[in-house]
Write a protein that holds these residues in place. Structure first.
Motif, PDB file in Angstrom:
ATOM      1  N   LYS A   1      -3.080  -4.804   0.762  1.00 26.10           N
ATOM      2  CA  LYS A   1      -3.014  -3.355   0.968  1.00 26.10           C
ATOM      3  C   LYS A   1      -4.169  -2.859   1.821  1.00 26.10           C
ATOM      4  O   LYS A   1      -4.000  -1.961   2.648  1.00 26.10           O
TER       5      LYS A   1
ATOM      6  N   ARG B   1      -5.130   8.995   3.892  1.00 26.61           N
ATOM      7  CA  ARG B   1      -5.415   7.647   4.370  1.00 26.61           C
ATOM      8  C   ARG B   1      -6.884   7.296   4.178  1.00 26.61           C
ATOM      9  O   ARG B   1      -7.218   6.175   3.766  1.00 26.61           O
TER      10      ARG B   1
ATOM     11  N   ASN C   1      -7.493   6.719   0.413  1.00 27.03           N
ATOM     12  CA  ASN C   1      -6.934   5.439  -0.051  1.00 27.03           C
ATOM     13  C   ASN C   1      -7.703   4.245   0.513  1.00 27.03           C
ATOM     14  O   ASN C   1      -7.909   3.252  -0.186  1.00 27.03           O
TER      15      ASN C   1
ATOM     16  N   LEU D   1      -9.434   1.310  -1.607  1.00 24.90           N
ATOM     17  CA  LEU D   1      -9.038  -0.088  -1.398  1.00 24.90           C
ATOM     18  C   LEU D   1     -10.237  -0.961  -1.063  1.00 24.90           C
ATOM     19  O   LEU D   1     -10.337  -2.104  -1.533  1.00 24.90           O
TER      20      LEU D   1
ATOM     21  N   HIS E   1      -2.617   2.715  -4.851  1.00 24.76           N
ATOM     22  CA  HIS E   1      -1.299   2.106  -4.646  1.00 24.76           C
ATOM     23  C   HIS E   1      -0.831   1.468  -5.966  1.00 24.76           C
ATOM     24  O   HIS E   1      -0.320   0.348  -6.004  1.00 24.76           O
ATOM     25  N   GLU E   2      -1.006   2.204  -7.006  1.00 26.39           N
ATOM     26  CA  GLU E   2      -0.692   1.740  -8.359  1.00 26.39           C
ATOM     27  C   GLU E   2       0.807   1.593  -8.566  1.00 26.39           C
ATOM     28  O   GLU E   2       1.594   2.337  -7.970  1.00 26.39           O
ATOM     29  N   ASP E   3       1.209   0.620  -9.373  1.00 26.81           N
ATOM     30  CA  ASP E   3       2.613   0.515  -9.759  1.00 26.81           C
ATOM     31  C   ASP E   3       2.726  -0.232 -11.082  1.00 26.81           C
ATOM     32  O   ASP E   3       1.729  -0.670 -11.646  1.00 26.81           O
TER      33      ASP E   3
ATOM     34  N   SER F   1      -3.910  -1.058   5.636  1.00 26.85           N
ATOM     35  CA  SER F   1      -4.412   0.311   5.670  1.00 26.85           C
ATOM     36  C   SER F   1      -5.538   0.499   6.673  1.00 26.85           C
ATOM     37  O   SER F   1      -5.967   1.629   6.906  1.00 26.85           O
TER      38      SER F   1
ATOM     39  N   GLN G   1      10.509   2.231  -4.436  1.00 23.76           N
ATOM     40  CA  GLN G   1       9.374   2.104  -5.342  1.00 23.76           C
ATOM     41  C   GLN G   1       9.889   2.127  -6.776  1.00 23.76           C
ATOM     42  O   GLN G   1      10.952   2.695  -7.071  1.00 23.76           O
TER      43      GLN G   1
END
Length: 499
Positions: free
Chosen positions: A209, A186, A189, A193, A149-151, A213, A132
């Protein structure tokens, strides 16, 4: 860091970087415990942020407060692997990159503490690892994006940065060890999502994503969403496809869904299309897809090229197939060589794979080694190889299933059909075609199949390989079930009526 009610985890997380980090910044998003006070006592600067179901916004509050040259992002249930300190020191000296990848090591419960990289006395071991973007320069242009699921990948790509080398740094994540905590995260998230997908249904990454998931009972919905997302990607110009770091993983997960539907030829053709467009980053996925379809030449070419350069990619931004590893590639090459009767080459690939295999990867390689001996009617040597396979409480669950499966094969080939049936039944693992195909074959040999049992076998078999697909179709033929997908030539050869 961003935290909420993490009083139990903060001492470990912050303690792992004390004396390493120039500053510790913790953004509290509404804790009701002593998280803020504990973080302050450990030397952190604590900021407060009203939670708004958006991880990126909370992370960016921390980034705006940072003053150091480099930023390392942790979660509260992560700790810096102490063995990574020299690598971190080297990474911080680099002047040629804006970002570096960090390895996240997901920890799981273990039989003892010998494999725990944190060496803190807990019975934990690494379940899986993945990279990551957690180490990057402080730069106002680099910001997190994504409600969940930020980046920072998109912001880096927007400023022309796509060279993100491995830093050698590892973060140990123990947040998924407890089943209750795993399910809580889970569910949280998944809800976020679904909200993001509703807000922006055309956004590709959130759709991907969300698909991966979805829970197991929504397998059909997952496959449909993956396929729809990949089809939209394939309609983009090549340059735009190249700007999607998650594309290799999207392909791999879509192929997995197709394989579980017996759509082997379709999967291989799409893999080859992307390989032709983008190059070696798709070698592993493509090689496996062609192997499943029984097309030895393109499969071997792609897998050998992957083994020659397993980390090669179009650019460092690509997130490669999570299943890709030299040990896995060696298993596929060994399996193909055995299918072609080249037993010496098959054994060589098994030994090559075992040299780099993790405990999870050893079981199929050892099972394949036994299969190679069985194919040569070397009963004693095969029995010895089976006896040497992983066993006991320390072995992965898949190891016992594989040992039972090849034991059933030995019993079958030496004429002990009752024992073979018992062992094959015990070897069954949901979603694995090999054991299901073996049990179906044995029951047919023993004359133990009626219409309900044939229907059971038809449902249990996905057709994940050209030969198990042939068995599924032969059963389907008895049941009068049509097959809508294109068939690999290798499958057609196995189901063709004798001349």
């Amino acid at each position: 860091m961003i935290v909420r009610d993490e009083a139990a985890n903060l001492p470990g997380a912050l303690g792992s970087v004390q004396g390493v980090a120039q500053e510790l910044i913790v953004v509290d998003t509404g804790s009701t415990d002593d998280s803020a006070a504990i973080a302050q006592a450990l030397g952190a600067r604590v900021l407060h942020f009203a939670w708004c179901d958006d991880f990126a916004r909370a992370r960016n509050v921390a980034l705006e407060a940072a003053t150091g040259d480099w930023v390392l992002c942790l979660d509260a249930d992560q700790q810096l692997d102490p063995a990574s300190l020299p690598a971190l020191e080297r990474a911080l000296q680099r002047q040629d990159v804006l970002a570096q990848r960090v390895t996240i090591e997901l920890l799981t419960a273990a039989a003892d503490d010998r494999a725990n990289p944190l060496k803190d006395g807990r019975a934990l071991a690494v379940l899986q690892s993945f990279p990551q973007l957690r180490l990057f320069r402080r730069d106002a242009r680099i910001r997190f994006q994504g409600r969940v699921h930020e980046d920072v990948a998109d912001s880096l790509l927007a400023i022309g940065s796509s060279h993100w080398p491995e830093s050698g740094v590892s973060l140990c994540d123990h947040g998924y060890v407890q089943a209750g905590e795993r399910e809580r995260k889970r569910a949280r998230n998944l809800a976020l999502l679904q909200r993001v997908h509703e807000e922006a249904p055309d956004a590709l990454y959130p759709a991907y994503k969300l698909a991966i998931s979805l829970p197991a009972h929504q397998q059909a919905e997952q496959a449909a969403l993956l396929q729809a997302t990949l089809e939209r990607v394939l309609q983009l110009p090549v340059a735009e496809q190249s700007a999607l770091p998650f594309l290799p993983q999207l392909l791999a997960r879509t192929v997995e869904a197709w394989v579980n539907q017996g759509r082997l030829l379709e999967a291989a053709r799409v893999c080859q299309r992307l390989l032709d467009l983008h190059g070696p980053v798709f070698d592993f996925t493509t090689g496996c897809a062609w192997a499943r379809a029984g097309e030895w030449a393109p499969a071997r070419q792609s897998l050998l090229r992957y083994l020659a350069a397993p980390v090669q990619a179009h650019h460092a931004a690509w997130q490669s197939d999570a299943q890709a590893s030299p040990a896995q590639a060696c298993w596929w090459l060994a399996w193909m060589a055995r299918q072609q009767g080249d037993f010496a080459q098959a054994q060589a690939h098994v030994q090559q794979g075992l040299r780099s295999a993790t405990p999870q990867q050893r079981a199929p390689l050892e099972g394949e080694g036994a299969e190679i001996l069985l194919a040569q009617c070397e009963w004693v040597a095969a029995a010895q190889a089976i006896g040497a396979m992983q066993a006991g409480p320390e072995a992965p669950a898949a190891a016992l299933s594989e040992r039972l499966r090849v034991s059933a094969r030995l019993a079958e080939l030496t004429g002990d059909l009752p024992t073979a049936l018992t062992l094959a039944q015990s070897a069954l693992v949901p979603g694995q075609d090999a054991a299901a195909a073996l049990l179906a074959t044995l029951e047919i040999q023993a004359g133990q199949v009626d219409l309900p049992r044939l229907q059971h076998h038809h449902q249990a078999l996905a057709g994940q390989f050209f030969d198990t697909l042939a068995l599924k179709l032969l059963i389907a033929r008895e049941l009068g079930e049509p097959w809508p997908a294109d068939l690999p030539a290798a499958t057609q050869a196995l189901i063709a009526p004798p001349v």
